[in-house]
Design a protein around this motif. Sequence first.
Motif, short mmCIF file in Angstrom:
data_model
loop_
_atom_site.label_atom_id
_atom_site.label_comp_id
_atom_site.label_asym_id
_atom_site.label_seq_id
_atom_site.Cartn_x
_atom_site.Cartn_y
_atom_site.Cartn_z
N VAL A 24 16.68 5.91 23.26
CA VAL A 24 18.05 5.94 22.72
C VAL A 24 18.61 4.53 22.60
N ILE A 25 18.44 3.73 23.63
CA ILE A 25 18.94 2.36 23.58
C ILE A 25 18.19 1.56 22.52
N GLY A 26 16.88 1.79 22.40
CA GLY A 26 16.10 1.10 21.38
C GLY A 26 16.56 1.44 19.98
N ALA A 27 16.89 2.70 19.73
CA ALA A 27 17.38 3.10 18.41
C ALA A 27 18.72 2.43 18.12
N ALA A 28 19.60 2.39 19.11
CA ALA A 28 20.90 1.74 18.92
C ALA A 28 20.71 0.25 18.70
N PHE A 29 19.80 -0.36 19.43
CA PHE A 29 19.52 -1.79 19.27
C PHE A 29 18.97 -2.06 17.88
N GLY A 30 18.12 -1.16 17.38
CA GLY A 30 17.58 -1.30 16.04
C GLY A 30 18.68 -1.29 14.98
N LYS A 31 19.67 -0.43 15.16
CA LYS A 31 20.79 -0.37 14.22
C LYS A 31 21.61 -1.67 14.26
N ILE A 32 21.78 -2.20 15.47
CA ILE A 32 22.53 -3.46 15.61
C ILE A 32 21.79 -4.58 14.89
N VAL A 33 20.47 -4.65 15.08
CA VAL A 33 19.69 -5.71 14.45
C VAL A 33 19.69 -5.53 12.93
N THR A 34 19.60 -4.28 12.45
CA THR A 34 19.65 -4.04 11.01
C THR A 34 20.97 -4.54 10.43
N SER A 35 22.05 -4.24 11.10
CA SER A 35 23.36 -4.71 10.65
C SER A 35 23.43 -6.24 10.70
N LEU A 36 22.90 -6.83 11.75
CA LEU A 36 22.90 -8.29 11.88
C LEU A 36 22.15 -8.93 10.71
N VAL A 37 20.98 -8.41 10.40
CA VAL A 37 20.19 -8.99 9.32
C VAL A 37 20.85 -8.75 7.97
N ASP A 38 21.24 -7.50 7.69
CA ASP A 38 21.78 -7.16 6.38
C ASP A 38 23.16 -7.76 6.12
N ASN A 39 24.00 -7.87 7.15
CA ASN A 39 25.39 -8.26 6.95
C ASN A 39 25.73 -9.68 7.41
N VAL A 40 24.88 -10.28 8.25
CA VAL A 40 25.22 -11.61 8.78
C VAL A 40 24.19 -12.67 8.36
N ILE A 41 22.91 -12.37 8.51
CA ILE A 41 21.89 -13.39 8.26
C ILE A 41 21.56 -13.53 6.77
N MET A 42 21.33 -12.41 6.10
CA MET A 42 20.87 -12.48 4.72
C MET A 42 21.93 -12.92 3.70
N PRO A 43 23.21 -12.57 3.85
CA PRO A 43 24.19 -13.05 2.85
C PRO A 43 24.24 -14.58 2.72
N PRO A 44 24.28 -15.36 3.82
CA PRO A 44 24.27 -16.82 3.62
C PRO A 44 22.97 -17.32 2.98
N ILE A 45 21.85 -16.71 3.36
CA ILE A 45 20.58 -17.12 2.74
C ILE A 45 20.60 -16.78 1.26
N GLY A 46 21.09 -15.60 0.92
CA GLY A 46 21.21 -15.22 -0.48
C GLY A 46 22.14 -16.15 -1.25
#
Length: 137
Positions: A24-46
């Motif tokens: 359960v914690i791993g699934a929640a952590f995966g969602k956090i990382v997905t949001s981090l990549v999609d919404n924080v890391i990739m927009p500046p790179i794009g």
Amino acid sequence: MGMLSEFREFAMRGNVIDLAVGVVIGAAFGKIVTSLVDNVIMPPIGLLLGGVDFADLGWTLREATVNAAGEEVPAVVLGYGAFINTIIQFIIIAFAIFLLVRTINRFHRKKPAEPEAPAAPPEDVVLLREIRDLLRR
């Protein structure tokens, strides 16, 4: 009734509950990382690459068309941008797990035991050695 009680004993065992909590914690952590990549890391790179959204990057193998019945046939697209996002998510998760395991190992790692100084010989052995040394002179 025996199988039901055996299953209950299995389900209540500590390892199974720990595993369930980890999933359960791993699934929640995966969602956090997905949001981090999609919404924080990739927009500046794009933005640095000319305002490109990585999730939309892809090679169109076949354009969208309309068939004879008037139904739209979607395009066939090889979405390498979403794949790049997934690779970045994997690297972040793998690094976080590495740091967690490294920290846990530091707590569990025991310091090597220092060799103990040899115990002092008994008094009678010391006296016999002194006598031996005196006789040698």
